[in-house]
Design a protein around this motif. Structure first.
Motif, short mmCIF file in Angstrom:
data_model
loop_
_atom_site.label_atom_id
_atom_site.label_comp_id
_atom_site.label_asym_id
_atom_site.label_seq_id
_atom_site.Cartn_x
_atom_site.Cartn_y
_atom_site.Cartn_z
N ASN A 31 0.82 -1.22 0.00
CA ASN A 31 0.00 0.00 0.00
C ASN A 31 0.85 1.27 0.00
N CYS A 32 1.76 1.34 -0.93
CA CYS A 32 2.74 2.43 -0.92
C CYS A 32 2.22 3.69 -1.63
N THR A 33 2.38 4.81 -0.95
CA THR A 33 2.25 6.13 -1.56
C THR A 33 3.63 6.77 -1.50
N ARG A 34 4.13 7.21 -2.64
CA ARG A 34 5.50 7.74 -2.71
C ARG A 34 5.53 8.94 -3.65
N THR A 35 6.07 10.06 -3.15
CA THR A 35 6.13 11.26 -3.97
C THR A 35 7.41 12.04 -3.66
N ILE A 36 8.05 12.52 -4.71
CA ILE A 36 9.18 13.44 -4.58
C ILE A 36 8.62 14.84 -4.45
N CYS A 37 8.96 15.50 -3.35
CA CYS A 37 8.44 16.85 -3.07
C CYS A 37 9.58 17.83 -2.87
N GLU A 38 9.21 19.10 -2.86
CA GLU A 38 10.13 20.14 -2.40
C GLU A 38 9.52 20.81 -1.18
N ARG A 39 10.36 21.16 -0.24
CA ARG A 39 9.87 21.84 0.96
C ARG A 39 9.83 23.34 0.67
N VAL A 40 8.63 23.89 0.63
CA VAL A 40 8.49 25.29 0.26
C VAL A 40 8.31 26.22 1.46
N LEU A 41 8.07 25.65 2.63
CA LEU A 41 7.94 26.46 3.84
C LEU A 41 8.31 25.64 5.06
N ARG A 42 9.08 26.27 5.95
CA ARG A 42 9.39 25.65 7.24
C ARG A 42 9.23 26.72 8.31
N ILE A 43 8.51 26.38 9.37
CA ILE A 43 8.33 27.29 10.50
C ILE A 43 8.82 26.57 11.74
N GLY A 44 9.85 27.10 12.40
CA GLY A 44 10.40 26.48 13.60
C GLY A 44 11.62 25.63 13.30
N ASP A 45 12.52 25.54 14.26
CA ASP A 45 13.76 24.79 14.11
C ASP A 45 13.79 23.49 14.90
N ALA A 46 12.95 23.38 15.95
CA ALA A 46 12.96 22.18 16.78
C ALA A 46 12.32 21.01 16.03
N ARG A 47 12.64 19.80 16.44
CA ARG A 47 12.01 18.60 15.87
C ARG A 47 11.22 17.91 16.97
N GLY A 48 10.12 17.26 16.55
CA GLY A 48 9.26 16.59 17.51
C GLY A 48 9.27 15.08 17.34
N THR A 68 5.32 20.41 -1.47
CA THR A 68 4.53 20.28 -2.69
C THR A 68 5.23 19.32 -3.64
N ALA A 69 4.44 18.57 -4.38
CA ALA A 69 5.01 17.58 -5.29
C ALA A 69 5.88 18.25 -6.33
N CYS A 70 7.03 17.65 -6.57
CA CYS A 70 7.95 18.16 -7.59
C CYS A 70 7.32 17.96 -8.97
N ALA A 71 7.49 18.94 -9.84
CA ALA A 71 6.89 18.87 -11.17
C ALA A 71 7.33 17.63 -11.93
N GLN A 72 8.58 17.18 -11.69
CA GLN A 72 9.10 16.01 -12.41
C GLN A 72 8.79 14.69 -11.71
N SER A 73 8.07 14.76 -10.58
CA SER A 73 7.82 13.55 -9.80
C SER A 73 7.00 12.55 -10.61
N THR A 74 7.58 11.39 -10.88
CA THR A 74 6.91 10.35 -11.65
C THR A 74 7.14 9.00 -10.98
N GLN A 75 6.40 8.01 -11.41
CA GLN A 75 6.60 6.65 -10.90
C GLN A 75 7.99 6.15 -11.28
N GLY A 76 8.42 6.46 -12.50
CA GLY A 76 9.70 5.95 -12.96
C GLY A 76 9.62 4.46 -13.27
N SER A 77 10.64 3.95 -13.90
CA SER A 77 10.66 2.52 -14.25
C SER A 77 11.74 1.81 -13.45
N PHE A 78 11.87 2.16 -12.19
CA PHE A 78 12.91 1.59 -11.35
C PHE A 78 12.60 0.15 -10.98
N ALA A 79 13.65 -0.62 -10.76
CA ALA A 79 13.49 -2.03 -10.43
C ALA A 79 12.67 -2.22 -9.15
#
Length: 210
Positions: free
Chosen positions: A101-118, A155-166
């Motif tokens: 049940n995989c969902t996989r997408t290449i994205c770019e991070r367009v906004l970050r608010i805060g430096d701490a991690r949770g 947001t999803a990268c414009a070039q994000s595709t399934q690709g034909s990877f093994a």
């Protein structure tokens, strides 16, 4: 918290966002693969910065993983494609019916608010493209709440595709997203307390989980 807006797509950090399930009864095999081989293999690719994995508290599928890269270019690089096209024997076994049940997408991070991690995260997924400016305003309102450590918009990268990877050919086609909002907190109680606010602000999300 200060907002870091990353408007230059060429320089934005890349995000490889993945959601998946594990076949019932194969959890030990899955963990052996992920912790013992796969995580180190992925973050060892040139240009990968970090990898984060979450297990569902109140979400579907059960696993949410994201990798941060120096830019989206890294996720189209020869080094990364070489890994995707040359799965190890253990990866091949996992992709042949354990990794589901995989969902996989290449994205770019367009906004970050805060430096701490949770340690906990609220994650909202959108299948249809969203107005980035509108989501930015909503995320800024959410991030102003005291319990929020960090908030990001991908947001999803414009070039994000399934690709034909093994690897993809072994497990079958993946689903994809158009955008994602992630809000990080220190603990589960904080995540649950914030969820109604996300439900209200991000009512158009296709999935919202903890």
């Amino acid at each position: 918290m200060s907002a870091v807006v990353e408007p230059n797509a060429k320089m934005n950090p890349g995000i490889l966002a993945i959601w998946n399930d594990c076949a019932p009864g194969a959890e030990q095999q899955y963990e052996h693969w992920y912790r013992g081989e796969h995580l180190a293999e992925r973050v060892g690719v040139t240009g990968f910065v970090s990898g984060w994995r979450y297990i569902a508290v109140e979400a579907q599928p059960n696993y949410f993983t994201h990798y941060v890269t120096e830019s989206t270019d890294v996720l189209f690089s020869a080094a990364y494609e070489e890994r995707m096209n040359n799965p190890t024997a253990l990866t091949t076994a996992i992709m042949s019916g354990v990794f589901l049940n995989c969902t996989r997408t290449i994205c770019e991070r367009v906004l970050r608010i805060g430096d701490a991690r949770g340690a906990f995260a609220l994650v909202a997924r959108f299948v249809v493209a969203q107005d980035t400016g509108e989501l930015t305003s909503k995320l800024q309102r959410l991030a102003a709440q005291e319990r929020v450590l960090r908030a990001e918009l991908w947001t999803a990268c414009a070039q994000s595709t399934q690709g034909s990877f093994a690897e993809v050919e072994i497990r079958g086609p993946d689903q994809a997203i158009a955008a994602c909002v992630i809000v990080e907190t220190t603990d589960e109680d904080s995540a649950r307390a914030l969820k109604p606010s996300l439900d209200s602000e991000l009512s158009g999300a296709d999935q919202l989980g903890i």
